[in-house]
Structures are given as structure tokens and as C-alpha cells.
Design a protein around this motif. Structure first.
Motif, PDB file in Angstrom:
ATOM      1  N   VAL A  25      42.709  57.052  43.756  1.00  0.00           N
ATOM      2  CA  VAL A  25      41.460  57.263  44.540  1.00  0.00           C
ATOM      3  C   VAL A  25      41.664  56.201  45.908  1.00  0.00           C
ATOM      4  CG1 VAL A  25      39.083  57.148  45.164  1.00  0.00           C
ATOM      5  CG2 VAL A  25      39.874  58.364  42.784  1.00  0.00           C
ATOM      6  N   VAL A  26      41.766  54.961  45.478  1.00  0.00           N
ATOM      7  CA  VAL A  26      41.888  54.018  46.533  1.00  0.00           C
ATOM      8  C   VAL A  26      43.218  53.711  47.016  1.00  0.00           C
ATOM      9  CG1 VAL A  26      41.208  51.591  46.926  1.00  0.00           C
ATOM     10  CG2 VAL A  26      39.582  52.982  45.684  1.00  0.00           C
ATOM     11  N   GLY A  27      44.072  53.806  45.899  1.00  0.00           N
ATOM     12  CA  GLY A  27      45.426  53.272  46.318  1.00  0.00           C
ATOM     13  C   GLY A  27      46.074  52.100  45.362  1.00  0.00           C
ATOM     14  N   PRO A  28      47.223  52.144  45.165  1.00  0.00           N
ATOM     15  CA  PRO A  28      47.852  50.988  44.223  1.00  0.00           C
ATOM     16  C   PRO A  28      47.556  49.529  44.763  1.00  0.00           C
ATOM     17  CG  PRO A  28      49.602  52.083  45.520  1.00  0.00           C
ATOM     18  CD  PRO A  28      48.283  52.971  45.718  1.00  0.00           C
ATOM     19  N   GLY A  29      47.262  48.712  43.844  1.00  0.00           N
ATOM     20  CA  GLY A  29      46.887  47.385  44.306  1.00  0.00           C
ATOM     21  C   GLY A  29      46.864  46.423  43.018  1.00  0.00           C
ATOM     22  N   SER A  30      46.760  45.105  43.271  1.00  0.00           N
ATOM     23  CA  SER A  30      46.848  44.249  42.108  1.00  0.00           C
ATOM     24  C   SER A  30      45.282  44.081  41.537  1.00  0.00           C
ATOM     25  CB  SER A  30      47.569  42.958  42.579  1.00  0.00           C
ATOM     26  OG  SER A  30      46.959  42.343  43.446  1.00  0.00           O
ATOM     27  N   ALA A  31      44.543  44.244  42.373  1.00  0.00           N
ATOM     28  CA  ALA A  31      42.901  44.037  42.328  1.00  0.00           C
ATOM     29  C   ALA A  31      42.436  44.885  41.080  1.00  0.00           C
ATOM     30  CB  ALA A  31      42.128  44.325  43.426  1.00  0.00           C
ATOM     31  N   ALA A  32      42.890  46.251  40.989  1.00  0.00           N
ATOM     32  CA  ALA A  32      42.556  46.852  39.895  1.00  0.00           C
ATOM     33  C   ALA A  32      43.205  46.635  38.489  1.00  0.00           C
ATOM     34  CB  ALA A  32      42.881  48.389  40.264  1.00  0.00           C
ATOM     35  N   VAL A  33      44.323  46.088  38.574  1.00  0.00           N
ATOM     36  CA  VAL A  33      44.972  45.604  37.352  1.00  0.00           C
ATOM     37  C   VAL A  33      44.419  44.294  36.814  1.00  0.00           C
ATOM     38  CG1 VAL A  33      47.018  44.658  36.325  1.00  0.00           C
ATOM     39  CG2 VAL A  33      47.359  46.643  38.200  1.00  0.00           C
ATOM     40  N   TYR A  34      43.923  43.520  37.714  1.00  0.00           N
ATOM     41  CA  TYR A  34      43.172  42.242  37.294  1.00  0.00           C
ATOM     42  C   TYR A  34      41.947  42.776  36.765  1.00  0.00           C
ATOM     43  CZ  TYR A  34      46.777  38.820  39.204  1.00  0.00           C
ATOM     44  OH  TYR A  34      47.872  38.198  39.365  1.00  0.00           O
ATOM     45  N   ALA A  35      41.126  43.478  37.538  1.00  0.00           N
ATOM     46  CA  ALA A  35      40.005  43.894  37.061  1.00  0.00           C
ATOM     47  C   ALA A  35      39.866  44.523  35.592  1.00  0.00           C
ATOM     48  CB  ALA A  35      39.081  44.793  37.972  1.00  0.00           C
ATOM     49  N   GLY A  36      40.868  45.459  35.452  1.00  0.00           N
ATOM     50  CA  GLY A  36      40.963  46.031  34.041  1.00  0.00           C
ATOM     51  C   GLY A  36      41.275  45.278  32.995  1.00  0.00           C
ATOM     52  N   ASN A  37      42.106  44.306  33.311  1.00  0.00           N
ATOM     53  CA  ASN A  37      42.776  43.306  32.260  1.00  0.00           C
ATOM     54  C   ASN A  37      41.274  42.473  31.904  1.00  0.00           C
ATOM     55  OD1 ASN A  37      45.295  43.816  31.580  1.00  0.00           O
ATOM     56  ND2 ASN A  37      46.035  42.757  33.238  1.00  0.00           N
ATOM     57  N   PHE A  38      40.459  41.995  33.249  1.00  0.00           N
ATOM     58  CA  PHE A  38      39.618  41.159  32.746  1.00  0.00           C
ATOM     59  C   PHE A  38      38.624  42.027  32.124  1.00  0.00           C
ATOM     60  CE2 PHE A  38      35.417  39.405  33.839  1.00  0.00           C
ATOM     61  CZ  PHE A  38      35.430  38.153  33.702  1.00  0.00           C
ATOM     62  N   ALA A  39      38.193  43.116  32.185  1.00  0.00           N
ATOM     63  CA  ALA A  39      37.077  43.976  31.380  1.00  0.00           C
ATOM     64  C   ALA A  39      37.773  43.944  30.017  1.00  0.00           C
ATOM     65  CB  ALA A  39      37.076  45.374  32.032  1.00  0.00           C
ATOM     66  N   LEU A  40      38.961  44.296  29.557  1.00  0.00           N
ATOM     67  CA  LEU A  40      39.620  44.419  28.286  1.00  0.00           C
ATOM     68  C   LEU A  40      39.525  43.204  27.549  1.00  0.00           C
ATOM     69  CD1 LEU A  40      42.620  46.706  28.997  1.00  0.00           C
ATOM     70  CD2 LEU A  40      40.918  47.498  27.947  1.00  0.00           C
ATOM     71  N   ALA A  41      39.638  42.267  28.487  1.00  0.00           N
ATOM     72  CA  ALA A  41      39.552  40.730  27.678  1.00  0.00           C
ATOM     73  C   ALA A  41      37.982  40.677  27.345  1.00  0.00           C
ATOM     74  CB  ALA A  41      40.006  39.820  28.732  1.00  0.00           C
ATOM     75  N   VAL A  42      37.175  40.739  27.919  1.00  0.00           N
ATOM     76  CA  VAL A  42      35.472  40.692  27.826  1.00  0.00           C
ATOM     77  C   VAL A  42      35.366  41.567  26.715  1.00  0.00           C
ATOM     78  CG1 VAL A  42      33.368  41.085  28.602  1.00  0.00           C
ATOM     79  CG2 VAL A  42      34.972  39.908  30.105  1.00  0.00           C
ATOM     80  N   VAL A  43      35.884  42.780  26.370  1.00  0.00           N
ATOM     81  CA  VAL A  43      35.629  43.585  25.329  1.00  0.00           C
ATOM     82  C   VAL A  43      36.270  43.249  24.021  1.00  0.00           C
ATOM     83  CG1 VAL A  43      35.997  45.917  24.362  1.00  0.00           C
ATOM     84  CG2 VAL A  43      35.217  45.607  26.825  1.00  0.00           C
ATOM     85  N   SER A  44      37.384  42.574  24.246  1.00  0.00           N
ATOM     86  CA  SER A  44      38.286  41.790  23.121  1.00  0.00           C
ATOM     87  C   SER A  44      37.344  40.902  22.363  1.00  0.00           C
ATOM     88  CB  SER A  44      39.540  41.670  23.497  1.00  0.00           C
ATOM     89  OG  SER A  44      40.375  42.873  23.933  1.00  0.00           O
ATOM     90  N   ALA A  45      36.618  40.193  23.351  1.00  0.00           N
ATOM     91  CA  ALA A  45      35.806  38.891  22.913  1.00  0.00           C
ATOM     92  C   ALA A  45      34.785  39.406  21.821  1.00  0.00           C
ATOM     93  CB  ALA A  45      35.080  38.066  23.930  1.00  0.00           C
TER      94      ALA A  45
END
Length: 383
Positions: free
Chosen positions: A45-65
């Protein structure tokens, strides 16, 4: 990935002890699926970028906690004490096999299909996990009506009372947390040093790196088989301490003998380390009461991640100013010191920790009653 888990795991471990762990696991799976799927959707939708990857990893890390302590709590409440050691071995085999497959199969799939289908498949795996957890059903409850009491009280038990709960002493549990958490440090830092050795110093390609990775995976799978045999005759504490110490020695040797020596020693090290890892998890799982297993594993997860950051920075600095041999030696020394410190004086005197007392309820032996006297069955099921 490390910071949110290290910061939130102790708090979310307490949450896992207060609420239904099966529902928490389901919520973690659904939230993880949404986070994994959000990355390709954002890119489309928005286009490729590192922000989405960082946000996704951060969300997965919070859930993993939350997932770590919730999953440990669910295992503790659903697996019978007599089957916990075997289940722990199977659990570690499944975890390591999944990590091995994700690294190897995922690399080929990335080249063949691209990143977007891989993100979608990753989200689907969380949904499969949610279906499996939903199939467990709610926890069975004890019968509402207990057997009627006998008209004549039974005689007093002649056997001594059972030992205190294994988790009642904070000292041994704290040492077992150190023993278990340092295994996470070793795995993470070792995986960072291995490509430095193979690609940067031995000047070999992906084939050698894959062979070493596969040898490590095979060694870990064999470790689970060996643990089932050794666990019947040797205490878990001794398996963990000796395994970590032997794996540390092998870790020092593996970069000294070229490619062949690397593959052989990685397999041997994984075989030794795998048994120690399974034993340390079993010790921690059986040392803590069910009502606080979440907070203990939350602390263990946070401690391991926080220590990983510190050790990673220290080993990286040493390796950058020398070579990977010194990095492996420092990592091995840290693991060995942690294992010896966690064992404590009890292990040196060959005395069992409270964690190694029988996990099953101990029923006192009562004398045989004469015929005609009433008797009642006392249930002590743990669910």
C-alpha cells in the motif's frame, strides 16, 4: 527485538500467572499473525521501506515477551509431572528443528518466491499454532463433589511428611534461572560468530556455512535422544553443568582445525549443549509452582536477553580487535563461569537441589485397615 522483551518479560510474566494461559497464547498467535502480515500489506500500500520491517519486528518482540511465560505456564499446567521431562526434550527438538528449517528452507524460498509470499506464510504459521492451541480445549476442572469422609478417621501416617515444595527456596531457583538463561546467550552470540569465522576468516561460502548449521541441528536432535537415556540414570543438574562445561571446551577448539574440524566440533558441541539446555529447562520447569511459573520464565527470558546484549557487545569488540578464536574463547569462558556459579556448592558436594526431588505428589504410606472399616480416596490431581 531484545529491548522490549528484556524490559517487558518480567511484568508480562506476572500477567501470564493471573489470566488464562491458553487464551493468552491464542491472543499472542493472532497478534503475531497480524504483525507479520502487516509488513507485506504496508509494502504493497505505502511502498517498501525499513520502517515497516522495524515496526513489525518490534511488535513481534512485544508479543514474544508475553508468549514465553504464557507458553511455559500452559505446559506446566497441562503436562503431567511424570511426563514433563520427556515433553521438555520433545519441545526443544521441535524448537530447534523449526529454527533450522526456517533458516534453510526460508533462504531457498526467498530466492524462489520473493519476500512477500514468505511474510504471508510466516503469518499463516501463527494461525496454525492458534488452531492447535484452540484444540486443547479448556482446562478440565476437578469434580464438584468429593468422596464422603469415612466414619472413622484413618490412622496417622507412619511415613515422614513430604519435602517442601521445590520452588520454595529462592536461592536455588535464582541459580537455575542463571543456568537456563546463559544458554540463550550462548546460542545468540554463537550464531553471530559463526558467519564471521566461515565467511570472513575461512573465506568459504554459503555451502560451508549451511553444512556447519546443519551439523549443529543434527547434533541438537541427537541430544534429545541421548537425554532421554541419560536422564533415567543421571540428575538433571549434573547433565546441565557438565554439558555446558564440555560444550564450552568444544567451542574453544572448533575454530582451530579448518573446515572439517569446524563441522565435526559444531556437531559435537551442539550434542553436548543440547542435553544441557534440555536439562536446564526441565530443572527450571519442575522447580517452580504452577501459580508463579510465568513470572519465573519471564525473569529468565528478560535476563537472557539483557545478558545477550552485553555479552554480544563485549565479544564483538574483542573479535574486531583480534579474530573469532578469541571471541569463541570469551563466550565459552562466560558460559563455563555461569554454569559453575549456578550449580553452587550443593552440586560440588553431590547433593540434590530441591528441584530434583520427585515432581509427583508424595503419598504417605498408611497401614492396612481391618476389613469392615471405612476408607476414602483422596485425590491430589494437578489438572
Amino acid at each position: 527485538m531484545a529491548v522490549p522483551q528484556a524490559a517487558l518479560s518480567p511484568f508480562l510474566g506476572r500477567v501470564a500467572d493471573r489470566f488464562d494461559r491458553r487464551r493468552l497464547w491464542l491472543g499472542c498467535d493472532l497478534a503475531s499473525a497480524a504483525a507479520a502480515l502487516a509488513v507485506p500489506v504496508w509494502s504493497a500500500v505505502v511502498g517498501p521501506g525499513s520502517a515497516a520491517v522495524y515496526a513489525g519486528n518490534f511488535a513481534l518482540a512485544v508479543v514474544s515477551a508475553l508468549f514465553g511465560p504464557a507458553s511455559a505456564g500452559l505446559v506446566k499446567e497441562r503436562v503431567r509431572p511424570a511426563e514433563l521431562r520427556r515433553f521438555t526434550a520433545d519441545y526443544e527438538v521441535a524448537t530447534q528443528a523449526g529454527m533450522l528449517l526456517s533458516a534453510s528452507v526460508g533462504g531457498f524460498a526467498l530466492q524462489l518466491f520473493g519476500a512477500t509470499p514468505l511474510f504471508v506464510f510466516n503469518a499463516a504459521t501463527f494461525l496454525v499454532s492458534a488452531v492447535c492451541v484452540a484444540a486443547l480445549g479448556d482446562r478440565s476442572t476437578a469434580p464438584s463433589s468429593a468422596p464422603s469422609a469415612p466414619s472413622t478417621p484413618p490412622p496417622a501416617p507412619t511415613a515422614p511428611p513430604a519435602a517442601p515444595a521445590s520452588g520454595s527456596s529462592r536461592g536455588p531457583v535464582a541459580r537455575l534461572i542463571v543456568l537456563y538463561a546463559q544458554g540463550s546467550v550462548v546460542v545468540t552470540v554463537f550464531n553471530a560468530l559463526l558467519p564471521v569465522l566461515v565467511i570472513g576468516e575461512l573465506h568459504r561460502g554459503a555451502a560451508v556455512f549451511g553444512a556447519a548449521d546443519a551439523a549443529g541441528g543434527a547434533g541438537f536432535l541427537l541430544a534429545a535422544v541421548a537425554y532421554r537415556a541419560l536422564g533415567r540414570r543421571i540428575r538433571d543438574l549434573r547433565i546441565a553443568v557438565v554439558g555446558f562445561l564440555a560444550a564450552s571446551l568444544v567451542m574453544v577448539l572448533q575454530p582451530l582445525f579448518g573446515v572439517t574440524g569446524l563441522v565435526v566440533f559444531v556437531a559435537l558441541g551442539a550434542f553436548l549443549f543440547g542435553q544441557a539446555r534440555i536439562a536446564s529447562r526441565t530443572l527450571l520447569m519442575t522447580s517452580v509452582e504452577e501459580h508463579r511459573i510465568g513470572r519465573v520464565f519471564g525473569v529468565a527470558q528478560a535476563s537472557g536477553l539483557a545478558a545477550t546484549v552485553v555479552v554480544m557487545l563485549a565479544v564483538s569488540a574483542i573479535t574486531d580487535h583480534s579474530d573469532s578464536r578469541y571471541g569463541f574463547a570469551v563466550l565459552a569462558s562466560i558460559s563455563a563461569v555461569a554454569a559453575v556459579a549456578a550449580a553452587g556448592r550443593r552440586a560440588l558436594r553431590r547433593e540434590p537441589l530441591p528441584a530434583e526431588l520427585p515432581a509427583e505428589p508424595v503419598h504417605p504410606v498408611q497401614p492396612v485397615q481391618p476389613a469392615g472399616c471405612g476408607a476414602s480416596a483422596v485425590g491430589t490431581g494437578s489438572g
